[in-house]
Write an enzyme that holds these catalytic residues in place. Structure first.
Site, mmCIF file in Angstrom:
data_model
loop_
_atom_site.group_PDB
_atom_site.id
_atom_site.type_symbol
_atom_site.label_atom_id
_atom_site.label_comp_id
_atom_site.label_asym_id
_atom_site.label_seq_id
_atom_site.Cartn_x
_atom_site.Cartn_y
_atom_site.Cartn_z
ATOM 1 N N GLY A 93 0.797 -1.218 0.000
ATOM 2 C CA GLY A 93 0.000 0.000 0.000
ATOM 3 C C GLY A 93 0.827 1.264 0.000
ATOM 4 O O GLY A 93 0.498 2.233 -0.688
ATOM 5 N N LYS A 122 4.840 -9.088 -7.733
ATOM 6 C CA LYS A 122 4.531 -7.674 -7.527
ATOM 7 C C LYS A 122 5.572 -6.772 -8.175
ATOM 8 O O LYS A 122 5.244 -5.731 -8.759
ATOM 9 C CB LYS A 122 4.459 -7.360 -6.030
ATOM 10 C CG LYS A 122 3.139 -7.671 -5.374
ATOM 11 C CD LYS A 122 3.139 -7.150 -3.938
ATOM 12 C CE LYS A 122 1.788 -7.326 -3.286
ATOM 13 N NZ LYS A 122 1.767 -6.802 -1.898
ATOM 14 N N CYS A 222 18.960 3.603 15.319
ATOM 15 C CA CYS A 222 18.590 2.616 14.313
ATOM 16 C C CYS A 222 17.278 1.972 14.749
ATOM 17 O O CYS A 222 16.740 2.269 15.825
ATOM 18 C CB CYS A 222 19.698 1.579 14.121
ATOM 19 S SG CYS A 222 19.718 0.258 15.359
ATOM 20 N N CYS A 246 -6.645 -9.933 10.970
ATOM 21 C CA CYS A 246 -6.564 -9.188 9.708
ATOM 22 C C CYS A 246 -6.428 -7.702 10.010
ATOM 23 O O CYS A 246 -7.345 -7.083 10.570
ATOM 24 C CB CYS A 246 -7.816 -9.439 8.867
ATOM 25 S SG CYS A 246 -7.827 -8.572 7.289
ATOM 26 N N CYS A 299 23.016 -0.392 22.096
ATOM 27 C CA CYS A 299 22.138 -1.033 21.110
ATOM 28 C C CYS A 299 22.511 -2.504 20.954
ATOM 29 O O CYS A 299 23.690 -2.879 20.989
ATOM 30 C CB CYS A 299 22.247 -0.321 19.771
ATOM 31 S SG CYS A 299 21.209 -1.034 18.466
ATOM 32 N N CYS A 304 25.388 -1.346 14.440
ATOM 33 C CA CYS A 304 24.973 0.001 14.838
ATOM 34 C C CYS A 304 25.988 0.600 15.797
ATOM 35 O O CYS A 304 26.373 1.767 15.660
ATOM 36 C CB CYS A 304 23.586 -0.048 15.482
ATOM 37 S SG CYS A 304 23.039 1.530 16.180
#
Length: 419
Positions: A93, A122, A222, A246, A299, A304
């Site tokens: 979308g 796609k 990040c 859904c 992190c 990172c």
């Protein structure tokens, strides 16, 4: 055409039960016969490639309005858009809309990643559609699952690889438009390893809010440092896409998030405006929260942490360069034009709230003009003109009052009092 496609699907189902090489060859011929007319029709309607972007305002120039951004001083050189490569991960979308927007903007190279199918893959479907919109864009289709070992290796290699036409090396920006936590973590890992700047986007499960975020390895948080949905609403990304649930989907929310994502991508690439570090969107209140997120020194992503160390090592040099640039810009801004008739080279400083009138422009009416009583039709003066000297009005004086008059006045007063 629709009936033929349905027949092909039935034949494919039959082949799954009992493979037949001869039937497969016949099916291939049928598909080729269906594709050829479509390709011919599409080719007839599509325009030819344009070598150079032009600012000429004519119907045949699809870039005239885009190049107007340059004429109006928003972008220094819009044609540079053709020098950039952008990778979009997830053609759903948000990703499909973002891909179309970048294609219409004339991006030089677009890499598309997805493993889902809509009849065809796609990514192949997107390439077919986008090439008809703008044949100037170099489109690359990668139908793969980046969360697998092989898919991740291919993804990593494609981000570093030179384009097929030798136009560019690697990509300038990665746009993440995926809808699950695992895929986001994979994009995060790849970009941290490569030191690749990327932008993350997402829409909430109820489809009424979303966000975009700029991630610069070592400089900003990040995705592992602070997942956006956890920051924005306390929702753990790993709880989304639950089995049997859904998620809602609203094209308007998807379109808004995609527009914000591509707008900031253009600002980042063409260096105009201010790129939002994190921008949220709540459609129920039309609320757009924004914030900055620093990287987490603890992190859990080793790549990172390594990028953070590299960034801190180079920070003094970057700060010095930024300071020198600011000082140069400030010095240039302080330079004012001097009067042409000024023999002493003295600068004229004009306050911002003053009205500047060109002495040579006799046709321009000036509210500063003096010595005139003319006013536009329909206007009258309530107060005297301050520019002209008004003679004081002489007081009215009467002659001397004699004694008879005083006696007459006294008699009249006495008569009034007695009554």
């Amino acid at each position: 055409m629709e009936e033929e496609l349905r027949a092909l699907l039935r034949d494919l189902d039959a082949l799954k039960q009992r493979p037949d090489p001869a039937a497969i060859d016949r099916m291939r011929e049928r598909v080729a016969g269906m594709v050829t007319p479509v390709a011919v029709a599409a080719g007839a309607a599509a325009r030819s490639k344009i070598k150079d972007m032009s600012a000429e305002v004519v119907d045949s120039n699809p870039y005239s309005r885009l190049m107007a951004l340059q004429r109006m001083g928003i972008v220094d050189n819009y044609e540079r858009i053709r020098d950039y490569s952008v990778a979009i991960v997830g053609i759903g979308g948000v990703g499909s809309v973002a891909a179309e927007m970048l294609t219409r903007c004339g991006i030089g190279r677009l890499l598309l990643y997805d493993y889902d199918t809509v009849g065809m893959t796609k990514t192949d479907a997107a390439v077919q559609t986008l090439s008809g919109i703008n044949p100037d864009v170099a489109l690359e289709s990668y139908s793969l699952n980046i969360t697998t070992v092989k898919g991740f290796e291919t993804f990593l290699g494609s981000l570093k690889a030179r384009s097929s036409d030798g136009h560019n090396t690697g990509v300038d920006l990665v746009l993440s438009c995926v809808d699950n936590y695992e895929a986001r973590m994979v994009v995060n890992q790849a970009c941290n390893e490569l030191g690749q700047t990327w932008m993350e986007s997402g829409v909430s499960e109820d489809a009424v809010s979303g966000h975009i975020q700029l991630l610069v390895p070592g400089e900003t948080a990040c995705f592992a440092c602070a997942p956006p949905l956890v920051v924005a609403s306390g929702v753990d990304e790993r709880t989304l896409k639950r089995e049997g649930v859904c998620a809602a989907s609203l094209p308007t929310t998807m379109g808004v998030v995609a527009g914000l994502l591509v707008q900031n991508a253009l600002k980042y690439l063409l260096k105009f405006g201010q790129v939002s570090p994190y921008l949220g969107y709540n459609s129920l209140k039309d609320y757009f929260p924004t914030m900055e997120m620093k990287p987490n020194p603890q992190c859990s992503n080793p790549a990172c942490v390594q990028r953070q160390k590299e960034y801190m090592q180079l920070k003094p040099a970057r700060d010095a360069a930024a300071k020198a640039k600011m000082e140069a810009e400030a010095s240039a801004a302080d330079e004012c034009p001097v009067h042409l008739d000024n023999d002493w080279n003295i600068r004229q400083v004009i306050p911002h709230d003053c009205i500047v009138v060109d002495d040579s422009d006799t046709a321009t009416p000036s509210i500063l003009s003096t010595g005139t009583d003319s006013l536009p039709e329909g206007l009258v003066r309530e107060l005297p003109n301050a520019d002209s000297y008004q003679e004081p009005v002489a007081p009215v004086t009467s002659g001397a009052i004699d004694d008879d008059d005083l006696e007459e006045l006294q008699r009249q007063l006495d008569a009034l009092n007695s009554s």
